[in-house]
Design a protein around this motif. Structure first.
Motif, short mmCIF file in Angstrom:
data_model
loop_
_atom_site.label_atom_id
_atom_site.label_comp_id
_atom_site.label_asym_id
_atom_site.label_seq_id
_atom_site.Cartn_x
_atom_site.Cartn_y
_atom_site.Cartn_z
N GLY A 25 0.84 -1.19 0.00
CA GLY A 25 0.00 0.00 0.00
C GLY A 25 0.87 1.24 0.00
N GLU A 26 0.30 2.35 0.43
CA GLU A 26 1.04 3.62 0.43
C GLU A 26 2.30 3.57 1.29
N THR A 27 2.32 2.72 2.31
CA THR A 27 3.47 2.64 3.21
C THR A 27 4.47 1.57 2.80
N GLY A 28 4.30 1.02 1.59
CA GLY A 28 5.23 0.02 1.10
C GLY A 28 4.71 -1.39 1.27
N SER A 29 5.61 -2.34 1.07
CA SER A 29 5.27 -3.76 1.18
C SER A 29 5.66 -4.29 2.55
N HIS A 30 4.81 -5.17 3.07
CA HIS A 30 5.03 -5.74 4.40
C HIS A 30 4.65 -7.20 4.37
N GLY A 31 5.21 -8.00 5.29
CA GLY A 31 4.88 -9.41 5.33
C GLY A 31 5.30 -10.06 6.63
N PHE A 32 4.75 -11.24 6.87
CA PHE A 32 5.07 -12.00 8.07
C PHE A 32 4.93 -13.49 7.77
N THR A 33 5.60 -14.32 8.58
CA THR A 33 5.50 -15.76 8.47
C THR A 33 4.31 -16.23 9.28
N ALA A 34 3.50 -17.12 8.71
CA ALA A 34 2.29 -17.58 9.39
C ALA A 34 2.05 -19.05 9.13
N SER A 35 1.56 -19.72 10.16
CA SER A 35 1.07 -21.08 9.99
C SER A 35 -0.44 -21.14 10.16
N ALA A 36 -1.03 -20.09 10.72
CA ALA A 36 -2.48 -20.05 10.98
C ALA A 36 -3.22 -19.54 9.76
N ARG A 56 4.35 -5.68 14.12
CA ARG A 56 4.61 -4.31 13.67
C ARG A 56 3.96 -4.00 12.32
N SER A 57 3.62 -5.03 11.55
CA SER A 57 2.99 -4.76 10.25
C SER A 57 1.46 -4.93 10.29
N HIS A 58 0.91 -5.23 11.45
CA HIS A 58 -0.53 -5.48 11.60
C HIS A 58 -1.37 -4.37 11.00
N HIS A 59 -1.09 -3.13 11.36
CA HIS A 59 -1.92 -2.01 10.89
C HIS A 59 -1.87 -1.84 9.37
N HIS A 60 -0.77 -2.25 8.74
CA HIS A 60 -0.68 -2.16 7.28
C HIS A 60 -1.69 -3.11 6.61
N PHE A 61 -1.84 -4.31 7.15
CA PHE A 61 -2.81 -5.26 6.60
C PHE A 61 -4.23 -4.75 6.78
N VAL A 62 -4.51 -4.20 7.96
CA VAL A 62 -5.84 -3.67 8.23
C VAL A 62 -6.15 -2.50 7.30
N GLU A 63 -5.19 -1.61 7.09
CA GLU A 63 -5.40 -0.43 6.23
C GLU A 63 -5.47 -0.81 4.75
N ASN A 64 -4.60 -1.72 4.30
CA ASN A 64 -4.51 -2.04 2.87
C ASN A 64 -5.67 -2.90 2.39
N LYS A 65 -6.21 -3.72 3.25
CA LYS A 65 -7.34 -4.60 2.93
C LYS A 65 -7.06 -5.56 1.76
N ILE A 66 -5.78 -5.89 1.55
CA ILE A 66 -5.38 -6.92 0.58
C ILE A 66 -4.27 -7.74 1.20
N LEU A 67 -4.13 -8.97 0.72
CA LEU A 67 -2.99 -9.79 1.13
C LEU A 67 -2.81 -10.92 0.14
#
Length: 165
Positions: A25-36, A56-67
């Motif tokens: 999104g506007e703040t760049g690309s973010h990511g995390f490792t997940a098994s859930a 630390r990247s939680h709010h980016h996922f909520v704001e961007n609404k894509i993954l």
């Protein structure tokens, strides 16, 4: 009431695919490792993704609404470790080769499979947020083995290719 430590110890016996979940999104690309991560329904094709609210990247996922959920192949253990590390978001994406599909969220080019999604619903439960994500595009690659996490360690599952002499 079940103790949190007892629950975590019991859950270590649940074998899980290893995924790197990404957004942009506007703040760049973010990511995390997940098994859930798991399927919800095939009509319409939908995934459920759980994320710790303290990430630390939680709010980016909520704001961007894509993954995008990138399911890791056996050779991607280092990518899993990178996206679980304290590295900056920019440094994380220096590892692997990245492309995009319909949403624009980063897709690991040689992932076992990548599910490109919109975040349709967000539900907070305890320490985590649950994202309900309709799938808008899929990219699959021919890989022989998948990376899984079991008993607090990485393992490889799938067909091993035998070399003939």
């Amino acid at each position: 009431m079940v103790d949190a430590t007892d629950f975590k110890n019991a859950m270590s016996s649940l074998t899980s695919a290893v995924n790197v979940v990404t957004t942009t999104g506007e703040t760049g690309s973010h990511g995390f490792t997940a098994s859930a991560v798991c399927s919800v329904t095939d009509t319409p094709p939908t995934l459920l993704v759980c994320m710790n609210k303290s990430s630390r990247s939680h709010h980016h996922f909520v704001e961007n609404k894509i993954l995008t959920v990138n399911v890791l192949a056996a050779q991607h253990q280092h990518i899993s470790n990178v996206f679980a590390s304290k590295m900056s978001s920019e440094q994380r994406f220096e590892h692997g080769t990245w492309t995009t599909l319909e949403t624009g969220a980063p897709v690991l080019k040689d992932a076992l499979v990548s599910f490109d999604c919109h975040i349709e619903q967000i539900q907070e439960v305890g320490t985590h947020t649950i994202f309900i994500c309709p799938i808008v595009a899929i990219q699959q690659n021919q890989q022989e083995q998948s990376l899984v996490y079991f008993n607090r360690a990485y393992h490889q599952v799938g067909v091993e290719q035998l070399e003939l002499a």
